[in-house]
Design an enzyme around this catalytic site. Structure first.
Site, PDB file in Angstrom:
ATOM      1  N   GLU A   9      -1.703  -9.432   2.840  1.00 39.94           N
ATOM      2  CA  GLU A   9      -1.663 -10.155   4.323  1.00 39.94           C
ATOM      3  C   GLU A   9      -2.752 -10.261   4.733  1.00 39.94           C
ATOM      4  O   GLU A   9      -3.118 -11.289   5.800  1.00 39.94           O
ATOM      5  CB  GLU A   9      -1.001  -9.428   4.916  1.00 39.94           C
ATOM      6  CG  GLU A   9      -1.363  -7.815   5.635  1.00 39.94           C
ATOM      7  CD  GLU A   9      -0.934  -6.379   4.714  1.00 39.94           C
ATOM      8  OE1 GLU A   9      -1.228  -6.685   3.469  1.00 39.94           O
ATOM      9  OE2 GLU A   9      -1.995  -5.304   5.436  1.00 39.94           O
TER      10      GLU A   9
ATOM     11  N   CYS B 192       0.967  -0.917  -0.356  1.00 41.94           N
ATOM     12  CA  CYS B 192       0.104  -0.049  -0.247  1.00 41.94           C
ATOM     13  C   CYS B 192       0.692   1.505  -0.100  1.00 41.94           C
ATOM     14  O   CYS B 192       1.001   1.737  -1.179  1.00 41.94           O
ATOM     15  CB  CYS B 192      -0.360   0.059   1.404  1.00 41.94           C
ATOM     16  SG  CYS B 192      -2.882   1.396   0.640  1.00 41.94           S
TER      17      CYS B 192
ATOM     18  N   HIS C 247      -4.179  -4.857   0.219  1.00 44.30           N
ATOM     19  CA  HIS C 247      -2.828  -5.379   1.705  1.00 44.30           C
ATOM     20  C   HIS C 247      -2.756  -6.671   1.238  1.00 44.30           C
ATOM     21  O   HIS C 247      -4.241  -7.885   1.584  1.00 44.30           O
ATOM     22  CB  HIS C 247      -3.780  -5.018   2.841  1.00 44.30           C
ATOM     23  CG  HIS C 247      -3.926  -4.108   3.440  1.00 44.30           C
ATOM     24  ND1 HIS C 247      -2.362  -3.267   3.961  1.00 44.30           N
ATOM     25  CD2 HIS C 247      -4.225  -2.612   2.301  1.00 44.30           C
ATOM     26  CE1 HIS C 247      -2.189  -2.285   3.653  1.00 44.30           C
ATOM     27  NE2 HIS C 247      -3.073  -1.778   2.991  1.00 44.30           N
TER      28      HIS C 247
END
Ligand code: GLN
Length: 548
Positions: free
Chosen positions: A521, A388, A519
Site C-alpha cells: 500500500e 504483513c 506493505h
C-alpha cells in the site's frame, strides 16, 4: 531563489491540512516547478513508529525506512515522488540533533538556546530536504493548530525565515468555519481568532483556506478579509468534497496556483501534462459505478465510541486506485477482529463480501478472531489479501488447519508454543533483548524475487521487485518445506532465498488467497495503482459477477 510555503491549521485539526499541502504542491508542480513537501510533527517522539495508530493514525514508511506521519503518504501520492527522512521532522528529532551537536562541541562554546538554535536547526532541515529534492518550492505543513504551545517554535522558525526573504516565504492557514445547527449560519469568528493567534507569533497569513461543509458566500469572504487583513480573493473557499482528489481542481477554479506564484514573484511555466493525467484520474473517480464490497478486518478501528479508519489510510487508498482503474467503486466495511472470537463467531456475515483484507498489526488482541476470518475466507473461497500480519496469520492458519499443527502460532502471540511457524528474525533478537524498540524493525525498501507461474509474478509482470517493509517476525525457515508440501506457495522471497515475502494458494485451490510480508500500500499511487491490489480487485470483481 528557493521559495517556502508554510501551511498551518486554525480552529481544529483534521480539516485537511495534509490534503491542502499536497494539493498546493500538486498545482505548483503542474505549473512547471520542482516541488517537495515536508511535515513537521510537534510530538517529542523521534518518529511515528512508537505511536499507537489509534492515537496518531497510520505509520507511513518511506523507502529509506523512516516511520512517519500518514500525511507523508498523501504527499507521495499527490506529487508522485518518493520522499526521504529529510522530509519529516518532529520536536524530538530536532532537539536530539541540537543536543548531539552540543555534546560534539559544534556550537564552539556558545550558550545553546531554544531560540535561535532550535529554529536554526529547523531551517537547516528544511533546506536539506529542498536541496536533496532539488526543489524550487518547498511546501511545509506545520502539525497541530495555531495557538497551541507545541508548535510555537516552528512558527517562530517560519517567522525568522521570512525576515530575510519576505518575497520567498508564504503562509496559508487552513481554518474551519462551523455552521452550528442551532444558528443555521456559517460563523467566521473562530477563524478570526485563529488568525489573531497566528498574528501574535508575528505572522500574517497570505491565504485563508476556508474549510466548511458548504461553500463560503461573498458576505463571509468579505468579513474574513476585513477582520483578518487579507484580500477577499485570497480567501479560498474549500467546502467538503466527495473525494480528496477533487481538491487540487477546486483550488485551481479559484486560480490559487497563479495567486501563489504571483505572491512569490514567480510565473507559471504553463500547465504541463501531469495536470491532464491528474484530471484523467479524477474523471475515473467520478465515473466509477459498479460497487465491490470488501471487508477490512483489523484492530485499530475503535477509539471511544467512534470508528477511526485513518489507521489504514494507505490500504484504503490503494484499494480505491485499483478499483477506479477497473471502473469500480470499492465499498469498504470495517470489521473489528475481536467480534470474530469466542464460541460462535458470526462468520457467515463474511459471505456477503466480495473480498476480505487483513492489514498489518501487532500484538495479541483480536488475533484468534482474525485466524477464524482467514480460515473462513480460505474454506469458502472468498478472495483474501493479507498484508504483513495478515500474511503471517494466513501462514499460521494454514499450518494449524491444513498441516494439522494445532498449536502453530507466532512468537509474538505465544512464545511458549512448540510450533512457532512465525518466529523472530535473527537480526531482531538483539534489539528485543536490549529493549531498543524505536526505529529498529526491518524497515523500508528491500528487494524480492518472484517465482515463475505464480499469481504474484503474473501480477507484477517482472521477476524482481522492491517493496517497503515494517516487521520483526518472519516465516520460520524450519517449517517452509512442510508448509509448501501442504500446498501454500512462497511466490516471493528475499534474493538470498532466506525470507519469505509472499505466500499464496495456487489458482486451482482458491480464486485469490495471497499474503505479502511487505506493505504494498505504501507504493500505490493514483496514477500507478499497485499490481497486487489490482490483481485482488480483478478477482473480487469477477467473483461478484458470478454471484449476481
Ligand atoms: N507484528 C508483525 C511483525 O512485527 C507484523 C507487523 C506488521 O503487520 N506491520 O512482524
Amino acid at each position: 531563489m528557493r521559495k517556502y510555503i508554510f501551511v498551518v491549521g486554525g480552529v481544529i485539526s483534521g480539516v485537511g491540512k495534509g490534503i491542502t499541502t499536497s494539493s498546493i504542491g500538486k498545482i505548483l508542480q503542474s505549473h512547471g516547478y520542482r516541488v517537495t513537501a515536508m511535515k513537521i510533527d510537534p510530538y517529542v517522539n523521534i518518529d511515528a513508529g512508537t505511536m499507537n495508530p489509534t492515537e496518531h493514525g497510520e505509520v507511513f514508511v518511506l523507502n529509506d525506512g523512516d516511520e512517519t506521519d500518514q500525511d507523508m503518504g498523501n504527499y507521495e501520492r499527490f506529487l508522485g515522488i518518493p520522499l526521504t527522512r529529510d522530509n519529516y521532522m518532529t520536536t524530538g528529532r530536532v532537539y536530539l540533533s541540537v543536543i548531539e551537536k552540543e555534546r560534539a562541541l559544534a556550537y564552539k562554546g556558545k550558550c545553546v538556546q531554544v531560540v535561535p538554535h532550535i529554529p536554526y536547526e529547523v531551517i537547516d532541515r528544511i533546506n536539506r530536504a529542498a536541496d536533496h529534492a532539488k526543489a524550487d518550492i518547498v511546501v511545509i505543513e506545520v502539525g497541530g493548530t495555531v495557538g497551541e504551545y507545541e508548535n510555537i517554535l516552528f512558527l517562530e522558525t517560519a517567522r525568522m525565515l521570512k525576515i530575510r526573504n519576505p518575497d520567498d516565504v508564504l503562509f496559508a492557514i487552513v481554518s474551519y468555519l462551523p455552521t452550528p445547527s442551532t444558528v443555521g449560519e456559517m460563523k467566521t469568528k473562530p477563524t478570526q481568532h485563529a488568525v489573531r493567534a497566528l498574528n501574535s507569533t508575528g505572522i500574517q497569513p497570505d491565504f485563508i483556506i476556508a474549510r466548511s461543509n458548504i461553500a463560503l458566500d461573498e458576505k463571509r469572504k468579505e468579513k474574513l478579509a476585513l477582520f483578518c487583513n487579507i484580500l477577499p480573493e485570497n480567501v479560498i473557499s474549500a467546502p467538503d468534497v466527495d473525494s480528496v482528489y477533487d481538491v487540487p481542481g477546486n483550488f485551481e477554479k479559484d486560480k490559487l496556483g497563479e495567486k501563489i506564484l504571483k505572491r512569490l514573484k514567480l510565473k507559471s511555466r504553463g500547465k504541463d501534462k501531469s495536470w491532464n493525467e491528474w484530471e484523467g484520474f479524477v474523471r475515473k473517480v467520478h465515473r466509477a459505478k459498479d460497487t465491490v464490497r470488501i471487508a477490512v478486518v483489523g484492530k485499530y478501528f475503535d477509539t471511544g465510541d467512534f470508528m477511526f479508519a485513518d489507521s489504514y489510510i494507505s490500504v484504503i487508498e490503494a484499494i480505491k486506485y485499483s478499483a477506479y482503474a477497473q471502473g469500480k467503486r470499492a465499498e469498504l466495511v470495517w470489521l473489528s477482529a475481536a467480534q470474530f472470537e469466542g464460541v460462535k463467531p458470526p462468520l457467515s456475515e463474511l459471505a456477503t463480501f466480495d473480498g476480505i483484507l487483513v492489514p498489518g498489526g501487532f500484538g495479541t488482541r483480536g488475533i484468534e478472531g482474525i485466524l477464524n476470518v482467514i480460515r473462513y475466507a480460505r474454506e469458502h473461497k472468498i478472495p483474501y489479501f493479507g498484508i504483513c500480519y495478515g500474511m503471517q496469520l494466513a501462514v499460521v492458519e494454514y499450518a494449524r488447519n491444513v498441516l494439522g499443527l494445532k498449536d502453530a502460532t507466532s512468537r509474538e502471540i505465544d512464545p511458549k508454543s512448540s510450533n512457532l511457524v512465525i518466529d523472530i528474525m535473527e537480526s531482531q533478537k538483539e534489539v528485543l533483548k536490549n529493549g531498543k524498540y524505536g526505529g529498529s524493525m526491518r524497515l523500508g525498501t528491500c528487494p524480492a524475487v518472484l517465482k515463475k507461474g505464480t499469481i504474484a509474478r503474473t501480477a507484477y509482470g517482472v521477476d524482481n521487485i522492491d517493496e517497503r517493509h515494517r516487521h520483526r517476525f518472519e516465516v520460520n525457515p524450519a517449517y517452509i518445506e512442510r508448509i509448501e508440501k501442504a500446498g501454500l506457495v512462497f511466490s516471493g522471497t528475499s534474493p538470498d532465498g532466506a525470507l519469505m515475502e509472499i505466500a499464496e494458494l495456487s489458482k486451482k485451490d482458491h480464486p485469490f488467497f495471497l499474503g505479502t510480508q511487505f506493505h504494498p500500500e505504501f507504493k500505490a499511487n493514483p496514477l500507478n495503482p499497485h499490481p497486487i491490489f489490482s490483481a485482488f480487485i480483478k478477482v473480487v470483481g469477477a467473483q461478484k459477477k458470478t454471484q449476481e
